[in-house]
Motif scaffolding. Sequence first.
Motif, PDB file in Angstrom:
ATOM      1  N   ALA A 135     -58.262   6.341   9.491  1.00 46.36           N
ATOM      2  CA  ALA A 135     -57.848   7.596  10.113  1.00 46.36           C
ATOM      3  C   ALA A 135     -57.632   8.651   9.042  1.00 46.36           C
ATOM      4  CB  ALA A 135     -56.578   7.390  10.920  1.00 46.36           C
ATOM      5  N   GLU A 136     -57.519   9.880   9.476  1.00 45.38           N
ATOM      6  CA  GLU A 136     -57.276  10.997   8.577  1.00 45.38           C
ATOM      7  C   GLU A 136     -55.957  11.659   8.924  1.00 45.38           C
ATOM      8  OE1 GLU A 136     -60.513  13.608   9.206  1.00 45.38           O
ATOM      9  OE2 GLU A 136     -62.062  12.217   8.475  1.00 45.38           O
ATOM     10  N   ALA A 137     -55.260  12.153   7.917  1.00 46.35           N
ATOM     11  CA  ALA A 137     -54.046  12.921   8.173  1.00 46.35           C
ATOM     12  C   ALA A 137     -54.443  14.220   8.865  1.00 46.35           C
ATOM     13  CB  ALA A 137     -53.325  13.209   6.869  1.00 46.35           C
ATOM     14  N   LYS A 185     -51.534   1.682   4.504  1.00 47.53           N
ATOM     15  CA  LYS A 185     -51.948   1.083   5.774  1.00 47.53           C
ATOM     16  C   LYS A 185     -50.759   0.946   6.719  1.00 47.53           C
ATOM     17  CE  LYS A 185     -55.803  -1.533   3.778  1.00 47.53           C
ATOM     18  NZ  LYS A 185     -56.429  -2.868   3.645  1.00 47.53           N
ATOM     19  N   GLU A 186     -51.065   1.032   7.999  1.00 51.77           N
ATOM     20  CA  GLU A 186     -50.038   0.904   9.040  1.00 51.77           C
ATOM     21  C   GLU A 186     -50.529  -0.086  10.099  1.00 51.77           C
ATOM     22  OE1 GLU A 186     -47.125   2.373   9.007  1.00 51.77           O
ATOM     23  OE2 GLU A 186     -47.262   4.423   8.211  1.00 51.77           O
ATOM     24  N   PRO A 201     -42.610  10.310  11.852  1.00 54.25           N
ATOM     25  CA  PRO A 201     -43.905  10.344  12.544  1.00 54.25           C
ATOM     26  C   PRO A 201     -44.985  10.941  11.641  1.00 54.25           C
ATOM     27  CG  PRO A 201     -42.163  11.216  13.924  1.00 54.25           C
ATOM     28  CD  PRO A 201     -41.582  11.085  12.547  1.00 54.25           C
ATOM     29  N   VAL A 202     -46.202  10.469  11.832  1.00 57.07           N
ATOM     30  CA  VAL A 202     -47.347  10.961  11.060  1.00 57.07           C
ATOM     31  C   VAL A 202     -48.432  11.407  12.034  1.00 57.07           C
ATOM     32  CG1 VAL A 202     -49.141  10.388   9.390  1.00 57.07           C
ATOM     33  CG2 VAL A 202     -46.851   9.407   9.140  1.00 57.07           C
ATOM     34  N   SER A 203     -48.886  12.640  11.898  1.00 58.39           N
ATOM     35  CA  SER A 203     -49.970  13.149  12.739  1.00 58.39           C
ATOM     36  C   SER A 203     -51.300  12.806  12.102  1.00 58.39           C
ATOM     37  CB  SER A 203     -49.855  14.662  12.912  1.00 58.39           C
ATOM     38  OG  SER A 203     -48.649  15.000  13.582  1.00 58.39           O
ATOM     39  N   ILE A 204     -52.194  12.217  12.881  1.00 55.35           N
ATOM     40  CA  ILE A 204     -53.481  11.763  12.350  1.00 55.35           C
ATOM     41  C   ILE A 204     -54.600  12.126  13.327  1.00 55.35           C
ATOM     42  CG2 ILE A 204     -52.417   9.815  11.133  1.00 55.35           C
ATOM     43  CD1 ILE A 204     -53.494   7.997  13.408  1.00 55.35           C
ATOM     44  N   THR A 205     -55.817  11.879  12.918  1.00 57.87           N
ATOM     45  CA  THR A 205     -56.975  11.920  13.807  1.00 57.87           C
ATOM     46  C   THR A 205     -57.743  10.617  13.628  1.00 57.87           C
ATOM     47  OG1 THR A 205     -58.397  13.009  12.149  1.00 57.87           O
ATOM     48  CG2 THR A 205     -57.190  14.429  13.670  1.00 57.87           C
ATOM     49  N   VAL A 253     -60.043  12.126  17.976  1.00 61.17           N
ATOM     50  CA  VAL A 253     -58.895  12.212  18.881  1.00 61.17           C
ATOM     51  C   VAL A 253     -57.628  12.450  18.071  1.00 61.17           C
ATOM     52  CG1 VAL A 253     -57.559  11.011  20.661  1.00 61.17           C
ATOM     53  CG2 VAL A 253     -60.030  10.590  20.455  1.00 61.17           C
ATOM     54  N   PRO A 254     -56.883  13.506  18.360  1.00 54.52           N
ATOM     55  CA  PRO A 254     -55.595  13.700  17.693  1.00 54.52           C
ATOM     56  C   PRO A 254     -54.627  12.600  18.123  1.00 54.52           C
ATOM     57  CG  PRO A 254     -55.885  15.314  19.438  1.00 54.52           C
ATOM     58  CD  PRO A 254     -57.180  14.587  19.324  1.00 54.52           C
ATOM     59  N   ALA A 255     -53.809  12.145  17.190  1.00 57.54           N
ATOM     60  CA  ALA A 255     -52.891  11.048  17.482  1.00 57.54           C
ATOM     61  C   ALA A 255     -51.650  11.167  16.617  1.00 57.54           C
ATOM     62  CB  ALA A 255     -53.578   9.703  17.250  1.00 57.54           C
TER      63      ALA A 255
END
Length: 228
Positions: free
Chosen positions: A8-10, A70-71, A40-44, A29-31
């Motif tokens: 994923a990307e930030a 990694k998460e 919280p971390v905003s990713i795509t 998809v934004p996530a």
Amino acid sequence: MEEMNITAEARTGEGVKGALSKIRAEKKVPAVIYGGHKNPVSITVSLKDLEKIMKAGKNTVAEITLPEGKEQVLVKEVQYHVVTDLPIHADFQRVSLKDKMDVVVPVKLVGESPDVKAYGAIVEHILREIEVRALVSKIPHEIEVDMTPMTINTGIVAGDIKLPEGVELITDAQAPVVHLTILKDEEPAAAPVADAAAQPESSSTKGKKDEDGNLTKNAAPAKDAAKK
């Protein structure tokens, strides 16, 4: 449990007009990733990767690789476009492979009771999900319930379900899951309508009575009698 690995990307530019539309136009998809006593971390994520996780089944653990590390996560919620039905946002919850957690698991009915064909029994699937507690690595995608030994007017409650090793039931053990029943006999036919002769006379058909109370149908008006 199978673990999915995706990259994923930030996500930056939150609140910028058109940013989310641009992400989705690129089939991403934004996530957000949350929980685990971290911010919280905003990713795509790519639409393809998200669909791969969803196709693997509910409660699938995904390892998301980000620039900072990694998460391990579970998909908690996916929002879909009302017209295209494509994912437009996803929520991921951080999990620890060493900790137990409470999750909801779908209940799948398998097999068929002989009474379904023999007597036309109806299957009433009452509880379609149950809550369980287990290590993340032990959480099942679904719980199967065998219908084969069931008979009419018998049921299975949550406590009757055989759970995989290491999985503990949280749902009330007496909660009904599935029941077999049979339709009642048809209601008796409605009583036939009474003969017209037995029906009350309408104002347009009933006759008049003379002074003695005798019925005289189609009695002539008094003025016509006088002419005669």
